[in-house]
Motif scaffolding. Sequence first.
Motif, PDB file in Angstrom:
ATOM      1  N   GLU A  21      28.255  -2.913  -2.602  1.00  0.00           N
ATOM      2  CA  GLU A  21      29.575  -2.347  -2.336  1.00  0.00           C
ATOM      3  C   GLU A  21      29.456  -1.007  -1.618  1.00  0.00           C
ATOM      4  N   SER A  22      29.372  -1.065  -0.329  1.00  0.00           N
ATOM      5  CA  SER A  22      29.326   0.135   0.493  1.00  0.00           C
ATOM      6  C   SER A  22      30.047  -0.151   1.799  1.00  0.00           C
ATOM      7  N   ALA A  43      21.244 -11.828  -9.801  1.00  0.00           N
ATOM      8  CA  ALA A  43      22.354 -10.994 -10.257  1.00  0.00           C
ATOM      9  C   ALA A  43      23.227 -10.576  -9.073  1.00  0.00           C
ATOM     10  N   CYS A  44      22.602 -10.273  -7.947  1.00  0.00           N
ATOM     11  CA  CYS A  44      23.357  -9.887  -6.752  1.00  0.00           C
ATOM     12  C   CYS A  44      24.138 -11.064  -6.176  1.00  0.00           C
ATOM     13  N   VAL A  45      23.537 -12.246  -6.162  1.00  0.00           N
ATOM     14  CA  VAL A  45      24.239 -13.437  -5.688  1.00  0.00           C
ATOM     15  C   VAL A  45      25.436 -13.724  -6.588  1.00  0.00           C
ATOM     16  N   ASN A  51      32.917 -11.719  -6.510  1.00  0.00           N
ATOM     17  CA  ASN A  51      33.754 -10.661  -5.948  1.00  0.00           C
ATOM     18  C   ASN A  51      34.151 -10.927  -4.494  1.00  0.00           C
ATOM     19  N   GLN A  52      33.302 -10.611  -3.568  1.00  0.00           N
ATOM     20  CA  GLN A  52      33.651 -10.644  -2.152  1.00  0.00           C
ATOM     21  C   GLN A  52      33.461 -12.008  -1.479  1.00  0.00           C
ATOM     22  N   GLN A  53      32.410 -12.712  -1.857  1.00  0.00           N
ATOM     23  CA  GLN A  53      32.054 -13.997  -1.252  1.00  0.00           C
ATOM     24  C   GLN A  53      31.865 -13.899   0.268  1.00  0.00           C
ATOM     25  N   ARG A  54      31.201 -12.828   0.707  1.00  0.00           N
ATOM     26  CA  ARG A  54      30.942 -12.633   2.137  1.00  0.00           C
ATOM     27  C   ARG A  54      29.758 -13.490   2.565  1.00  0.00           C
ATOM     28  N   VAL A  55      30.005 -14.362   3.527  1.00  0.00           N
ATOM     29  CA  VAL A  55      28.978 -15.292   3.993  1.00  0.00           C
ATOM     30  C   VAL A  55      27.764 -14.544   4.539  1.00  0.00           C
ATOM     31  N   GLN A  60      22.055 -13.119   3.869  1.00  0.00           N
ATOM     32  CA  GLN A  60      20.976 -12.137   3.761  1.00  0.00           C
ATOM     33  C   GLN A  60      20.261 -12.256   2.408  1.00  0.00           C
ATOM     34  N   LEU A  61      21.031 -12.503   1.356  1.00  0.00           N
ATOM     35  CA  LEU A  61      20.428 -12.677   0.041  1.00  0.00           C
ATOM     36  C   LEU A  61      19.540 -13.919   0.014  1.00  0.00           C
ATOM     37  N   LYS A  62      19.964 -14.977   0.683  1.00  0.00           N
ATOM     38  CA  LYS A  62      19.146 -16.190   0.764  1.00  0.00           C
ATOM     39  C   LYS A  62      17.846 -15.906   1.521  1.00  0.00           C
TER      40      LYS A  62
END
Length: 73
Positions: A21-22, A43-45, A51-55, A60-62
């Motif tokens: 969240e930035s 935990a981040c996924v 929350n945001q569900q930003r693709v 990037q997490l993947k």
Amino acid sequence: MSNSEEQERDSNGLSPAQRLESPNTRLINAGIVTIHDMETLRACVAYENANQQRVRILRQLKQQADEIRSQND
């Protein structure tokens, strides 16, 4: 800060919310590339999905998960 948020902190002392969240995308990118364990990544996924569900962030997490897996092989 809630107890559950404190419990979700990783060894770097950052919660998923602090990593993701930035308004500055460079800080989000830095928060992602400094994840070095699957527990923190999961935990981040979970946080992002809830929350945001930003693709873009989920992608990037993947990629970071793939990197962690390749280092563990």
